[in-house]
Design an enzyme around this catalytic site. Structure first.
Site, PDB file in Angstrom:
ATOM      1  N   THR A 103       0.826  -1.205   0.000  1.00  0.00           N
ATOM      2  CA  THR A 103       0.000   0.000   0.000  1.00  0.00           C
ATOM      3  C   THR A 103       0.857   1.251   0.000  1.00  0.00           C
ATOM      4  O   THR A 103       0.554   2.242  -0.674  1.00  0.00           O
ATOM      5  CB  THR A 103      -0.921   0.015   1.239  1.00  0.00           C
ATOM      6  OG1 THR A 103      -1.717  -1.176   1.253  1.00  0.00           O
ATOM      7  CG2 THR A 103      -1.850   1.217   1.227  1.00  0.00           C
ATOM      8  N   GLN A 132      -5.720  -2.386  -2.468  1.00  0.00           N
ATOM      9  CA  GLN A 132      -5.212  -1.079  -2.076  1.00  0.00           C
ATOM     10  C   GLN A 132      -4.460  -0.416  -3.231  1.00  0.00           C
ATOM     11  O   GLN A 132      -3.537  -1.006  -3.786  1.00  0.00           O
ATOM     12  CB  GLN A 132      -4.284  -1.194  -0.871  1.00  0.00           C
ATOM     13  CG  GLN A 132      -4.955  -1.709   0.380  1.00  0.00           C
ATOM     14  CD  GLN A 132      -4.840  -3.206   0.552  1.00  0.00           C
ATOM     15  OE1 GLN A 132      -4.625  -3.939  -0.428  1.00  0.00           O
ATOM     16  NE2 GLN A 132      -4.969  -3.667   1.785  1.00  0.00           N
ATOM     17  N   ASP A 155      -8.552   2.914  -0.789  1.00  0.00           N
ATOM     18  CA  ASP A 155      -7.392   3.676  -0.284  1.00  0.00           C
ATOM     19  C   ASP A 155      -6.995   4.832  -1.189  1.00  0.00           C
ATOM     20  O   ASP A 155      -5.809   5.088  -1.417  1.00  0.00           O
ATOM     21  CB  ASP A 155      -6.184   2.754  -0.071  1.00  0.00           C
ATOM     22  CG  ASP A 155      -6.382   1.762   1.059  1.00  0.00           C
ATOM     23  OD1 ASP A 155      -7.442   1.817   1.714  1.00  0.00           O
ATOM     24  OD2 ASP A 155      -5.489   0.940   1.296  1.00  0.00           O
ATOM     25  N   ASP A 178     -12.591   2.317   2.616  1.00  0.00           N
ATOM     26  CA  ASP A 178     -11.531   2.976   3.407  1.00  0.00           C
ATOM     27  C   ASP A 178     -10.750   3.971   2.550  1.00  0.00           C
ATOM     28  O   ASP A 178      -9.522   4.062   2.640  1.00  0.00           O
ATOM     29  CB  ASP A 178     -10.569   1.934   3.983  1.00  0.00           C
ATOM     30  CG  ASP A 178     -11.216   1.046   5.027  1.00  0.00           C
ATOM     31  OD1 ASP A 178     -12.284   1.410   5.541  1.00  0.00           O
ATOM     32  OD2 ASP A 178     -10.651  -0.019   5.325  1.00  0.00           O
TER      33      ASP A 178
END
Length: 256
Positions: A103, A132, A155, A178
Site C-alpha cells: 500500500t 489497495q 485507499d 476505506d
C-alpha cells in the site's frame, strides 16, 4: 466550541498566500520549461527561502510523482481540475522490477514536503478494483488542497504523516473502501465525498499525540446507485480501526 477550535487550529496552515518569485511551467505537449511533472519537481531547489510555483498545463500526465521532503514552499497549480490530470496505476501486490508493491508504494502522487499548496488538479489511481491503490499520499505538514479531485477505489487518499496537518477545501474525493485513511489531522471543508460501493469511507488511525483526526465541515456525501445501509462503524460516514486510543471524526454534512 469544539468545531471552532479545530478550524482555528487547522486553518493556520491555510496562510499559504505567498509571493512566488519563480514559476516553472510543465507542459506534456512541449510548450513549457519541462515535459514531465517529476522532472520539474527534481529541478526545484531544496529548502528554499522563497516560495516557488509549478504551473501544470492541461493534459494527462501518466507518471508516478514524488515531491520529496526537501522541496518545501511549493504552489502546484493546474489549469482546470478536469483537464489537468496526474494518473498512474500501481497497487498493493503488483510486481515492479522484481519487487512486490505494498500500500505504501502504490501511490500516484506523494507529497512529502511541508508547505505545499495544490490547486485545480486531478490525481488518479486507475488500477481499478484490485485492492489497495493510493492516488494521493501526504506526509508533510501544512498541506492545502483546493479544488482538486482524488480519484480511485480502495485507499484513494492516504493522509500518512503522523504529525501532519492537511486542509482539503472544495475538493472531490471518490472511492470504494476505506478511501480516506491515515493518522494525520485533516480538515475537509465544503467538499464532496463520493462512495462507489456500499462500504466504509474512512479508516482514521489517529494516535495519542493528536487530539483530532479527520474533521468534516459542510461536506456533502454522495453515493453510487446501490442500496445503502445504516451507518454503524462509519459505513457512509467514517470508520475507526481498533487499537488506537483516539479515533474521532465529526460531520457537518449533507447527504444524498
Amino acid at each position: 466550541m469544539m468545531k471552532s477550535a479545530v478550524i482555528i487550529t487547522i486553518l493556520l496552515l491555510s496562510s499559504f498566500v505567498a509571493s512566488a518569485e519563480t514559476v516553472y511551467t510543465v507542459d506534456c505537449n512541449g510548450g513549457g520549461d519541462l515535459r514531465t511533472i517529476q522532472a520539474c519537481f527534481d529541478a526545484l531547489p531544496s529548502k528554499p527561502a522563497e516560495w516557488r510555483t509549478v504551473r501544470i498545463m492541461p493534459g494527462v500526465y501518466r507518471e508516478k510523482v514524488t515531491l520529496d521532503v526537501y522541496k518545501d514552499k511549493v504552489r502546484i497549480l493546474g489549469d482546470e481540475m478536469a483537464e489537468t490530470r496526474i494518473v498512474w496505476g500501481d497497487y498493493a501486490g503488483k510486481v515492479v522490477d522484481g519487487r512486490e508493491l505494498t500500500t505504501y508504494d502504490s501511490y500516484t502522487m506523494s507529497v512529502q514536503a511541508d508547505d505545499v499548496y495544490l490547486d485545480c488538479l486531478t490525481v488518479e489511481n486507475d488500477a481499478g478494483r484490485v485492492g489497495q491503490a493510493v492516488a494521493l499520499e501526504t506526509r508533510g505538514d501544512r498541506i492545502h488542497l483546493y479544488h482538486c479531485a482524488l480519484i480511485g477505489d480502495q485507499d484513494t487518499f492516504f493522509a500518512r504523516g503522523y504529525v501532519s496537518r492537511v486542509h482539503v477545501e472544495n475538493c472531490y474525493i471518490e472511492g470504494t473502501t476505506d478511501f480516506i485513511f491515515g493518522p494525520s489531522i485533516v480538515l475537509f471543508e465544503c467538499s464532496t465525498i463520493h462512495c462507489k460501493a456500499d462500504s466504509f469511507i474512512t479508516a482514521a488511525s489517529t494516535t495519542e499525540r493528536n487530539e483530532y483526526g479527520f474533521v468534516f465541515s459542510c461536506c456533502r456525501v454522495t453515493a453510487a446507485d446501490f442500496p445503502r445501509r445504516s451507518v454503524p462503524r462509519g459505513g457512509a460516514t467514517g470508520g475507526c480501526p481498533g487499537p488506537m486510543r483516539s479515533c474521532r471524526r465529526w460531520f457537518s454534512a449533507g447527504g444524498s
